[in-house]
Design an enzyme around this catalytic site. Structure first.
Site, PDB file in Angstrom:
ATOM      1  N   ASP A 180      58.335  82.364  25.576  1.00 25.54           N
ATOM      2  CA  ASP A 180      59.402  82.495  24.589  1.00 25.54           C
ATOM      3  C   ASP A 180      60.394  81.331  24.667  1.00 25.54           C
ATOM      4  O   ASP A 180      60.607  80.756  25.744  1.00 25.54           O
ATOM      5  CB  ASP A 180      60.157  83.815  24.790  1.00 25.54           C
ATOM      6  N   GLU A 194      53.409  85.260  26.875  1.00 26.05           N
ATOM      7  CA  GLU A 194      53.693  86.377  27.781  1.00 26.05           C
ATOM      8  C   GLU A 194      53.030  87.674  27.348  1.00 26.05           C
ATOM      9  O   GLU A 194      52.545  88.443  28.166  1.00 26.05           O
ATOM     10  CB  GLU A 194      55.204  86.656  27.869  1.00 26.05           C
ATOM     11  N   TYR A 246      62.461  84.974  16.039  1.00 30.20           N
ATOM     12  CA  TYR A 246      62.742  85.293  17.441  1.00 30.20           C
ATOM     13  C   TYR A 246      64.086  86.001  17.557  1.00 30.20           C
ATOM     14  O   TYR A 246      65.087  85.578  16.965  1.00 30.20           O
ATOM     15  CB  TYR A 246      62.737  84.019  18.284  1.00 30.20           C
TER      16      TYR A 246
END
Length: 627
Positions: free
Chosen positions: A75, A6, A281
């Site tokens: 993600d 992204e 993350y």
């Protein structure tokens, strides 16, 4: 090999590490249209359209994917999977193969591990995309069907959201609870004692006295006594254990308390730290850390602080969500000394704000694997004229994890009327300790405290409303739309927020029902597990509205914010005049948009409103335009 992510920043970082061609979509490149519902109310099938600024991206993706093995690396959550799914729809016919790549840390080690785990996209769990569809379409139904109704009924611009409206209700109800609160007086009775130069207080065992006369009678009974008799001495070692590494919600709450950051700011900074490979993350429910990192951490601590700062075995923490441990908690990707943080952040081109948040994440993760803090705790029980008094004391004898991280700033809520902790002298059972005097303090009960953005997010988590990826956008939306604001670090409701909550409570109470919202989130989890369908979720949401159809916008009703944005952009693009009268009516602006896009099909009056200059541009393909 082609990797598609992204973020442009993450794309550059990955390309620098793997030397493989990497592209970014810059988030979603298609979505539901802004100017219309974009959902079939019978099948709930969405009509996704390309963002205007990204209408050429699908062609660029197909060209780059020709004959390549494509790694779809959105993600590792529902939104990231949805973006990867949309890319898959564009490129799978021209690519050699499409694989799902879940990246949890942007480091050489993390990327190589991710590549080793990559699987054909066709074999991944489509339930993630279906849950995205359920959330996106369900939220669109609520927003686009109920917002115009609320705006019309309340004669203003109001936005109704399946998750944001319960958040507004939390703030409104808390404020009204505070307003309605009537403080009640109570009294605390203490005696002041002294031994060997150490003064300390002991509190009456009854705690609070709600009747002053009862406390005053005890004061009069003990005033003539010069000593307190020691009846009991209890000494024990107490431990304070470290907290686990941050989850998304805990990070937002801690950053709000310590760094005065709004959840949206925290997530923006954390996103950059993740993309530069500094943290794992940052959207996670998990408190697990990889065994390899724990081993690295323990070795580092042994060499810097000594083995006595480590427990015999690694600390293990249980995640609230049993499925969360597919991820890790938020942690640094590698160990280093604290004085290296500034240089590390600077090397990646980040700011002092990033450094402050990274320092918080680093310290919490390190502390989570350290030994507990140890205290010598003492409780003394005294008798004076037949009345019992207690004194508590605690002395730190080993700092343990507190050497790295203290959570006292995150726990500034009042302790209530607990016995104060203090330094106590050595006292033996049966000993008479000099009494210097007594005090009777009047206090008043306090109302519940206002939410901070951090505590609001924690309350949403407790109620199981929303998910880690949505909390930052919820707090931003309810602020941007004028329903709440922050005053001196506290969240207070504004009149439009109270008006909206009162309206929903009367007309659509299900929208702000905490338990129903929680069950909706649970239903979407079942969709992820392929135990339910996204269409049934949307049907259930639609049924709550009585299968409402889009509101027929009358002359007096206002257009939606999406219509206004789209109409103005269209007018700029086609060099058209946008009459002031059109901006005041939802129906008029819909007609103007239709006429501007399709002048050949417009009624004469609509053609006049849109202008003749729309005729030529309208013959061009509108594929990929947001409409």
């Amino acid at each position: 090999m082609l990797i598609i992510v992204e973020s442009p920043t993450k794309a550059r970082k990955i390309q620098s590490i793997l030397k493989s061609k990497t592209m970014s979509t810059v988030g979603h490149f298609k979505d539901l249209p802004e100017s219309s519902l974009g959902v079939d109310l019978l099948s709930y099938q969405p009509n996704f359209v390309y963002h205007d600024r990204k209408k050429d991206l699908p062609r660029e993706l197909r060209k780059a994917a020709q004959g390549e093995t494509v790694m779809l690396a959105g993600d590792p959550d529902r939104e990231g999977y949805a973006i990867s799914n949309h890319v898959f729809e564009e490129v799978h016919q021209v690519a050699k193969a499409c694989l799902r790549l879940e990246i949890f840390e942007v480091t050489e080690k993390g990327l190589k591990e991710a590549l080793s785990r990559a699987v054909p996209f066709e074999r991944t769990n489509a339930g993630l995309y279906h849950a995205f569809l359920g959330r996106r379409v369900g939220d669109r139904l609520v927003g686009y069907l109920l917002s115009p109704q609320a705006s019309r009924d309340l004669r203003g611009k109001f936005s109704v959201g399946r998750v944001q409206s319960p958040a507004v209700r939390l703030v409104v109800d808390r404020e009204r609870e505070i307003r309605a609160f009537v403080p009640a007086p109570y009294w605390i009775l203490s005696i002041l004692l002294e031994k060997n130069g150490t003064r300390f207080s002991a509190r009456h065992l009854r705690g609070k006295f709600e009747v002053q006369a009862e406390a005053q009678a005890i004061v009069e009974a003990i005033q003539g006594e010069r000593f307190a008799l020691t009846e009991k001495v209890q000494r024990r070692e107490t431990r304070q254990s470290p907290k686990p590494p941050f989850t998304t919600v805990d990070l937002q709450a801690a950053a709000a308390a310590r760094l005065k950051l709004a959840p949206e700011q925290t997530m923006r900074l954390a996103q950059a730290l993740f993309e530069q490979g500094l943290i794992t993350y940052h959207r996670t429910d998990s408190v697990r850390m990889a065994d390899e990192f724990i081993a690295e951490l323990r070795a580092f601590l042994t060499g810097t602080l000594g083995a006595h700062y480590l427990p015999d075995k690694p600390n293990r923490f249980a995640s609230k969500n049993s499925q969360a441990d597919a991820h890790e908690g938020i942690r640094p990707t590698h160990m280093h000394s604290l004085n290296e943080i500034a240089a590390l952040i600077s090397r990646e081109g980040l700011t002092a704000e990033h450094a402050r948040l990274y320092d918080l994440i680093f310290r919490r993760a390190v502390a989570s694997q350290m030994a507990p803090a140890l205290y010598d705790a003492t409780t003394l029980l005294f008798e004076v004229a037949g009345e019992k008094f207690k004194a508590n004391g605690r002395v730190l004898k080993f700092d343990g994890f507190l050497k790295v991280y203290s959570d006292s700033e995150e726990e500034k809520e009042p302790r209530g009327e607990e016995d104060p902790l203090q330094a106590l002298p050595e006292v033996a059972v049966g000993e008479l300790v000099p009494k210097l005097g007594e005090s009777l303090d009047e206090k008043k009960t306090k109302p519940p405290g206002r939410f901070t953005f951090g505590s609001l997010v924690k309350e949403l988590e407790r109620l199981e409303i929303g998910r880690p990826s949505t909390y930052a956008s919820i707090t931003k939306n309810i602020t941007d739309r004028g329903y709440v604001r922050e005053e001196k670090g506290k969240v207070v409701p504004l009149p439009p927020g109270e008006t909206l909550v009162d309206y929903l409570r009367e007309k659509h109470p299900w929208v702000i029902d905490y338990d129903l919202t929680r069950r909706m989130e649970g239903f979407l989890d079942l969709v992820v597990e392929n135990k339910e369908t996204w269409q049934r979720f949307c049907k259930g949401v639609h049924a709550k509205m009585g299968y409402a159809k889009p509101v027929e916008r009358g002359e007096g009703s206002s257009p939606s914010e999406g219509q206004l944005r789209y109409a103005r952009a269209l007018a700029d693009k086609l060099k058209l005049e946008l009459p002031e009268s059109v901006l005041k009516s939802g129906r008029e602006i819909s007609a103007w948009i239709d006429a501007a896009k399709n002048p050949a099909k417009a009624e004469p009056a609509q053609k006049s409103a849109a202008g003749k200059t729309a005729a030529k541009p309208a013959r061009k393909s509108t594929r990929g335009k947001k409409s």
